[in-house]
Design an enzyme around this catalytic site. Structure first.
Site, PDB file in Angstrom:
ATOM      1  N   HIS A 198       0.795  -1.228   0.000  1.00  0.00           N
ATOM      2  CA  HIS A 198       0.000   0.000   0.000  1.00  0.00           C
ATOM      3  C   HIS A 198       0.827   1.277   0.000  1.00  0.00           C
ATOM      4  O   HIS A 198       0.298   2.345  -0.244  1.00  0.00           O
ATOM      5  CB  HIS A 198      -0.919   0.037   1.226  1.00  0.00           C
ATOM      6  CG  HIS A 198      -0.208   0.384   2.502  1.00  0.00           C
ATOM      7  ND1 HIS A 198       0.673  -0.480   3.110  1.00  0.00           N
ATOM      8  CD2 HIS A 198      -0.228   1.504   3.262  1.00  0.00           C
ATOM      9  CE1 HIS A 198       1.139   0.092   4.201  1.00  0.00           C
ATOM     10  NE2 HIS A 198       0.623   1.290   4.321  1.00  0.00           N
TER      11      HIS A 198
HETATM   12  N1  UDP Z   1      -3.403  -5.255   9.020  1.00  0.00           N
HETATM   13  C1  UDP Z   1      -4.679  -5.712   9.315  1.00  0.00           C
HETATM   14  N2  UDP Z   1      -5.485  -6.104   8.262  1.00  0.00           N
HETATM   15  C2  UDP Z   1      -5.080  -6.052   6.963  1.00  0.00           C
HETATM   16  C3  UDP Z   1      -3.782  -5.569   6.690  1.00  0.00           C
HETATM   17  C4  UDP Z   1      -2.978  -5.177   7.725  1.00  0.00           C
HETATM   18  O1  UDP Z   1      -5.079  -5.775  10.469  1.00  0.00           O
HETATM   19  O2  UDP Z   1      -5.862  -6.402   6.084  1.00  0.00           O
HETATM   20  C5  UDP Z   1      -2.543  -4.809  10.149  1.00  0.00           C
HETATM   21  C6  UDP Z   1      -1.143  -5.386  10.175  1.00  0.00           C
HETATM   22  O3  UDP Z   1      -1.110  -6.636  10.812  1.00  0.00           O
HETATM   23  C7  UDP Z   1      -0.360  -4.315  10.925  1.00  0.00           C
HETATM   24  C8  UDP Z   1      -1.066  -3.046  10.500  1.00  0.00           C
HETATM   25  O4  UDP Z   1      -2.338  -3.411   9.997  1.00  0.00           O
HETATM   26  O5  UDP Z   1      -0.475  -4.430  12.320  1.00  0.00           O
HETATM   27  C9  UDP Z   1      -0.240  -2.365   9.465  1.00  0.00           C
HETATM   28  O6  UDP Z   1      -0.924  -1.345   8.899  1.00  0.00           O
HETATM   29  P1  UDP Z   1      -0.407  -0.638   7.594  1.00  0.00           P
HETATM   30  O7  UDP Z   1       0.370  -1.599   6.778  1.00  0.00           O
HETATM   31  O8  UDP Z   1      -1.609   0.029   7.011  1.00  0.00           O
HETATM   32  O9  UDP Z   1       0.533   0.540   8.166  1.00  0.00           O
HETATM   33  P2  UDP Z   1       2.074   0.608   8.554  1.00  0.00           P
HETATM   34  O10 UDP Z   1       2.363  -0.445   9.573  1.00  0.00           O
HETATM   35  O11 UDP Z   1       2.880   0.458   7.305  1.00  0.00           O
HETATM   36  O12 UDP Z   1       2.205   1.976   9.138  1.00  0.00           O
END
Ligand code: UDP
Length: 351
Positions: A198
């Site tokens: 994403h």
């Molecule tokens: N996650 C979730 N459902 C999904 C995809 C990701 O619960 O369908 C969780 C994942 O396990 C992690 C978090 O969302 O804890 C990550 O979010 P994202 O990738 O949007 O943000 P980032 O961590 O890159 O800031």
């Protein structure tokens, strides 16, 4: 009164242990949902009590996907009104989102102290991740308390003169521990490969990444790739490129289901920050679809590989078992407890 602010999925996941701890200790607090990511809110909202304050109304209307500037301004205006009306002793923000930086800046302008959870992550490249590297650097300067998740994050902060730097661990470890214990999620090894993509920096190459994902699936029929697809239209529009039978595209899943998927994964492909830490907790290998990472610890542990925009040359490495679980440096599941203890003691002293 402490205000805990969140606006996106990862903030809710990483702040729910802090909110839980504040409730447990009966420390006066309120929660704020800024509405930044209304489309993913439904999937994780059960982790936290209903917010006391919500700016979600500012995000309703036709524009489903706001520009960074629009989101920032909406949150700033609503926070300015809130701070004019209500007095808070501290605002807790998490990570590096637009929500975290907008709240921190408005709190700073209104003389409200800022507690930064997951402070000090750095790539030292303002374009990567964009705009998160700038957001977290600015929050680090404004914060009264910098709650760092690792020794390296502490060093990054001390080096730039940040105040009250404490290594407390990452609350993601608390979140994983709490849910795994509560729901008895075992770590296993299947042929499933969860994939999440994403990041803004990847939008320009997302089409090519999806093509390569399709080739990975076609070339490895024994694996089952599962992609909970991000709602961002810059990701979704490439959906028709995915044709392989063993590549399942599903809507985003709730956090419990995500943890279950990660716990039984053969390996993981992702550009997410939080998923790198979850892989370290669950001893899973991860192909990190980024040019750089602020979590080099995952690579040093031998569980992560930075692959930029190329997947195929790294699949053999990822398929091989990760071996015995290694100690990870992200904390012992008591980060929220430490954060709340330090925060409540400092606020008590100041009274
Ligand atoms: N996650 C979730 N459902 C999904 C995809 C990701 O619960 O369908 C969780 C994942 O396990 C992690 C978090 O969302 O804890 C990550 O979010 P994202 O990738 O949007 O943000 P980032 O961590 O890159 O800031």
């Amino acid at each position: 009164m402490i205000l805990v602010a969140y606006g996106t999925r990862p903030e809710i996941i990483k702040l729910f242990p802090v909110i839980r701890e504040l409730r447990k200790r009966r420390i006066a607090h309120e929660t704020l949902f800024t509405g930044q990511q209304t489309d993913l809110y439904e999937d994780v909202k059960d982790l936290v009590p209903p917010p006391d304050v919500s700016f979600a109304g500012s995000f309703s209307g036709r524009a489903k996907h706001n520009t960074l500037g629009e989101s920032f301004l909406k949150i700033c205006r609503a926070s300015e009104r809130l701070f004019a009306r209500r007095r808070f002793d501290a605002v807790v923000v998490q990570g590096d989102t637009t929500t975290a930086w907008a709240l921190a800046q408005m709190a700073f302008y209104n003389g409200v102290k800022i507690a930064h959870v997951e402070a000090g992550l750095r790539t030292f490249d303002p374009e990567n991740p964009y705009p998160e590297e700038l957001n977290r650097t600015l929050i680090g300067h404004a914060a009264e308390w910098n709650f760092a998740p690792t020794k390296r994050a502490c060093e990054n902060l001390v080096g730039c003169g940040a105040r009250n730097v404490r290594n407390v661990g990452n609350t993601i470890v608390d979140a994983v521990d709490l849910l795994r214990r509560r729901r008895k999620i075992p770590v296993a090894r299947s042929n499933e490969v969860p994939v999440t993509l994403h990041r803004r920096e990847n939008h320009a190459i997302m089409g090519r990444l999806f093509d390569e994902l399709d080739r990975v699936a076609a070339g490895n029929p024994d694996l089952e790739l599962i992609l909970p697809i991000h709602p961002n239209p810059n990701v979704r529009k490439h959906r028709p490129r995915l044709k392989a039978k063993n590549l399942r595209v599903i809507p985003p899943v709730g956090y419990l289901e995500m943890l279950r998927m990660l716990a039984r994964a053969r390996f993981v492909i992702s550009d997410s920050g939080g998923i790198q830490e979850e892989c370290a907790c669950l001893n899973k290998k991860i192909l990190i679809v980024r040019e750089t990472t602020e979590r080099p610890e995952v690579i040093e542990m031998g569980l992560g590989k930075l692959v930029g925009g190329k997947l195929l040359p790294h699949i053999d490495w990822a398929r091989n078992p990760s071996g015995k679980a290694r100690q990870h440096p992200f904390g012992n599941g008591r980060a929220a407890e430490r954060i709340v203890r330090i925060l409540s003691r400092s606020l008590m002293k100041a009274k």
